[in-house]
Design a protein around this motif. Structure first.
Motif, PDB file in Angstrom:
ATOM      1  N   ARG A   1    -110.648  45.198 -17.508  1.00  0.00           N
ATOM      2  CA  ARG A   1    -112.097  45.327 -17.319  1.00  0.00           C
ATOM      3  C   ARG A   1    -112.880  45.418 -18.637  1.00  0.00           C
ATOM      4  NH1 ARG A   1    -115.183  50.415 -14.351  1.00  0.00           N
ATOM      5  NH2 ARG A   1    -117.235  49.965 -15.188  1.00  0.00           N
ATOM      6  N   PRO A   2    -112.448  46.190 -19.648  1.00  0.00           N
ATOM      7  CA  PRO A   2    -113.230  46.227 -20.886  1.00  0.00           C
ATOM      8  C   PRO A   2    -113.365  44.853 -21.550  1.00  0.00           C
ATOM      9  CG  PRO A   2    -111.695  48.063 -20.818  1.00  0.00           C
ATOM     10  CD  PRO A   2    -111.339  47.162 -19.684  1.00  0.00           C
ATOM     11  N   PHE A   3    -112.351  44.000 -21.383  1.00  0.00           N
ATOM     12  CA  PHE A   3    -112.440  42.649 -21.933  1.00  0.00           C
ATOM     13  C   PHE A   3    -113.428  41.819 -21.113  1.00  0.00           C
ATOM     14  CE2 PHE A   3    -108.372  44.295 -23.344  1.00  0.00           C
ATOM     15  CZ  PHE A   3    -108.336  43.896 -24.668  1.00  0.00           C
ATOM     16  N   ASN A   4    -113.389  41.956 -19.792  1.00  0.00           N
ATOM     17  CA  ASN A   4    -114.378  41.296 -18.934  1.00  0.00           C
ATOM     18  C   ASN A   4    -115.792  41.721 -19.313  1.00  0.00           C
ATOM     19  OD1 ASN A   4    -112.383  41.571 -15.862  1.00  0.00           O
ATOM     20  ND2 ASN A   4    -112.273  40.094 -17.524  1.00  0.00           N
ATOM     21  N   ASP A   5    -115.960  43.007 -19.615  1.00  0.00           N
ATOM     22  CA  ASP A   5    -117.291  43.552 -19.887  1.00  0.00           C
ATOM     23  C   ASP A   5    -117.964  42.907 -21.092  1.00  0.00           C
ATOM     24  OD1 ASP A   5    -117.153  45.254 -17.728  1.00  0.00           O
ATOM     25  OD2 ASP A   5    -116.562  47.017 -18.892  1.00  0.00           O
ATOM     26  N   VAL A   6    -117.166  42.390 -22.035  1.00  0.00           N
ATOM     27  CA  VAL A   6    -117.756  41.750 -23.218  1.00  0.00           C
ATOM     28  C   VAL A   6    -117.620  40.231 -23.166  1.00  0.00           C
ATOM     29  CG1 VAL A   6    -117.494  43.779 -24.676  1.00  0.00           C
ATOM     30  CG2 VAL A   6    -115.643  42.100 -24.591  1.00  0.00           C
ATOM     31  N   GLY A   7    -117.235  39.695 -21.994  1.00  0.00           N
ATOM     32  CA  GLY A   7    -117.273  38.251 -21.815  1.00  0.00           C
ATOM     33  C   GLY A   7    -115.969  37.511 -21.932  1.00  0.00           C
ATOM     34  N   PHE A   8    -114.846  38.219 -22.072  1.00  0.00           N
ATOM     35  CA  PHE A   8    -113.547  37.560 -22.163  1.00  0.00           C
ATOM     36  C   PHE A   8    -112.921  37.422 -20.771  1.00  0.00           C
ATOM     37  CE2 PHE A   8    -113.444  39.740 -26.478  1.00  0.00           C
ATOM     38  CZ  PHE A   8    -113.744  38.581 -27.186  1.00  0.00           C
ATOM     39  N   ALA A   9    -112.138  36.373 -20.584  1.00  0.00           N
ATOM     40  CA  ALA A   9    -111.387  36.206 -19.341  1.00  0.00           C
ATOM     41  C   ALA A   9    -110.257  37.228 -19.304  1.00  0.00           C
ATOM     42  CB  ALA A   9    -110.817  34.789 -19.252  1.00  0.00           C
ATOM     43  N   GLY A  10    -110.119  37.909 -18.174  1.00  0.00           N
ATOM     44  CA  GLY A  10    -109.057  38.896 -18.037  1.00  0.00           C
ATOM     45  C   GLY A  10    -108.739  39.141 -16.579  1.00  0.00           C
ATOM     46  N   ILE A  11    -107.458  39.321 -16.277  1.00  0.00           N
ATOM     47  CA  ILE A  11    -107.019  39.546 -14.909  1.00  0.00           C
ATOM     48  C   ILE A  11    -106.003  40.684 -14.877  1.00  0.00           C
ATOM     49  CG2 ILE A  11    -107.361  37.143 -14.234  1.00  0.00           C
ATOM     50  CD1 ILE A  11    -104.324  36.774 -14.526  1.00  0.00           C
ATOM     51  N   ARG A  12    -105.721  41.178 -13.685  1.00  0.00           N
ATOM     52  CA  ARG A  12    -104.681  42.185 -13.499  1.00  0.00           C
ATOM     53  C   ARG A  12    -103.558  41.599 -12.653  1.00  0.00           C
ATOM     54  NH1 ARG A  12    -105.213  48.536 -11.810  1.00  0.00           N
ATOM     55  NH2 ARG A  12    -102.974  48.953 -11.562  1.00  0.00           N
ATOM     56  N   ILE A  13    -102.327  41.720 -13.148  1.00  0.00           N
ATOM     57  CA  ILE A  13    -101.136  41.323 -12.416  1.00  0.00           C
ATOM     58  C   ILE A  13    -100.411  42.593 -12.001  1.00  0.00           C
ATOM     59  CG2 ILE A  13     -98.882  40.188 -12.602  1.00  0.00           C
ATOM     60  CD1 ILE A  13    -100.182  38.220 -14.572  1.00  0.00           C
ATOM     61  N   MET A  14    -100.093  42.710 -10.712  1.00  0.00           N
ATOM     62  CA  MET A  14     -99.415  43.925 -10.258  1.00  0.00           C
ATOM     63  C   MET A  14     -98.699  43.693  -8.937  1.00  0.00           C
ATOM     64  SD  MET A  14    -102.427  46.462  -8.802  1.00  0.00           S
ATOM     65  CE  MET A  14    -101.214  47.726  -8.453  1.00  0.00           C
TER      66      MET A  14
END
Length: 448
Positions: free
Chosen positions: A297-310
């Motif tokens: 989420r912090p990466f998403n918040d500044v505009g970077f693509a990010g996902i969670r794998i679980m």
């Protein structure tokens, strides 16, 4: 006739190469269940890895854990002729920043960078969390082994470093241990700022948080399904006028579920189905679990693509729990609950995704689309350095994945005859010489 046969052969060869790369299968085989087991055991045996725990002991607390993680990256680097740049990235978080920060604390991340041979400032990141907690998030002294949450994700990042460091890639790969997740995503916030300050071009962040449980509290046992969480569109834009223009565009042209993080999730889905068809990747159209958030989420918040794998099925008796036995139930996130064959599979999912992305050319930055009131769809994109060709993707507007594609060669515009623009959503990916593709780019301008 001879020239025609040559063209057909070359086209067929390109299409075959675009399907699979043999080294990806080698990478899957190289992931070690035994090493993952040993690393999770080591991390759990630090007793607690709470962000506010002991930093001086060599055997207990987050300080010992992060020094051990750094030592593993250092050893991996020695084995590949110093191919990793290993360092601590840190930020001071003051007491009272939130209710879980009960004293000043230095939040320390462990970073290992494997530089790309052609695009050293383009990064694909795999992260796991260093820290752990018990029922009370401010209790930094009680035993909190955090075996599944999240020694599995951290061990996965270390293992992927061991495997991928044997190869060279055009783009850079970052293996990342983040602290402060349980206290408020502080490690991710610090690392995202670091990336911004150093002008990193981030392809995507694969946040791994709990990748070792197959027995759900709902009674389901499943060792093949895993979830990929992704937000629909970036939340980083703050300019009201631009936000309004983007909203208007989505209203008329689509794109409500086609942000950069969603495209990254689709890439993981496609790569898994191509190379590990025994697995069942499940796209979840949400930032994270209901009302919650992880270290992407912090990466998403500044505009970077990010996902969670679980994992797909969680057991809440083993998450954020004091170690105890009540009514015959053993509570606590302890080592014996981790399923390592499953952990190995999800570690391999990360490894092949990162290897594929790091081997691919950059994605097109501009993709235009047109074809209003015509029986065809026209697409036009910028030429990409290192691309030997391009692939157009399309799907039904209700489909979660790119279901149709056409390789169009080394051109920068193409018309899909007979494909009515009204009925589908479209995107373009760049293809490299070995068949690896960039993420798909959803159209960002209209061709009139």
């Amino acid at each position: 006739m001879k020239n025609l046969i040559t063209i057909i052969f070359l086209t067929f060869s390109i299409l075959l190469i675009a399907q699979t790369d043999s080294k990806i299968y080698d990478i899957i085989e190289a992931v070690s269940e035994e090493r993952l087991r040993n690393d999770v055991k080591t991390l759990a045996d630090f007793g607690t890895r709470h962000t506010l725990s002991d930093t001086l002991s060599d055997t207990r607390g987050i300080g010992a854990a992060r020094r051990w993680i750094k030592s593993q990256f250092d050893n991996i680097s020695k084995d590949c002729n110093d191919c990793l740049e290993v360092f601590f990235q840190k930020d001071l978080v003051a007491k009272g920043t939130n209710q879980r920060i009960v004293k000043d604390v230095m939040v320390v991340n462990v970073v290992a960078i494997q530089r790309g041979t052609k695009y050293p400032n383009r990064y694909i990141i795999m992260s796991g969390d260093i820290d752990s907690r018990v029922s009370d998030p401010t209790d930094f002294t009680s035993d909190s082994p955090g075996a599944n949450d999240n020694a599995t994700g951290m061990a996965g990042a270390i293992e992927v470093a061991r495997v991928l460091s044997k190869y060279k890639f055009e783009s850079s790969i970052v293996y990342l241990g983040l602290s402060g997740e349980e206290q408020g995503l502080f490690g991710g916030q610090g690392m995202a700022r670091y990336a911004q300050e150093n002008n990193w071009d981030i392809i995507g962040v694969l946040n791994n948080d709990m990748i070792g449980n197959i027995e759900g509290v709902d009674g389901v046992i499943d060792n093949r399904t895993f979830r990929i969480f992704s937000e629909p569109i970036t939340t980083a834009e703050t300019d009201p006028e631009r936000l309004a223009r983007q909203a208007r565009g989505r209203r008329f042209y689509g794109g409500e579920v086609d942000g950069i993080s969603r495209q990254l999730a689709r890439y993981v889905h496609k790569t898994t189905e191509t190379y590990m068809p025994e697995m069942n990747p499940m796209m979840v159209y949400r930032l994270d679990r209901f009302g919650r958030g992880g270290h992407h989420r912090p990466f998403n918040d500044v505009g970077f693509a990010g996902i969670r794998i679980m994992e797909a099925h969680e057991n809440y008796t083993q998450q954020h729990q004091d170690i105890r036995t009540e009514d015959g139930i053993n509570y606590g996130d302890t080592f014996e609950h981790v399923n390592f064959p499953y952990c190995k599979k999800l570690t391999a999912v990360n490894a092949i995704t990162m290897a594929s992305l790091a081997s691919a050319p950059p994605a097109p930055s501009e993709v235009g689309i047109g074809g209003i009131v015509e029986p065809s769809a026209k697409l036009k994109w910028n030429k990409v350095d290192g691309a030997t060709g391009y692939k157009i993707y399309w799907r039904d507007s209700t489909s979660p994945t790119w279901d149709h594609s056409r390789y169009v060669g080394d051109v920068t515009e193409f018309t899909l005859e007979g494909i009515v623009i009204d009925n589908f959503l479209f995107g373009v990916a760049a293809v490299g010489k070995d068949g690896h593709e960039s993420v798909v780019v959803f159209p960002n301008k209209i061709i009139r």
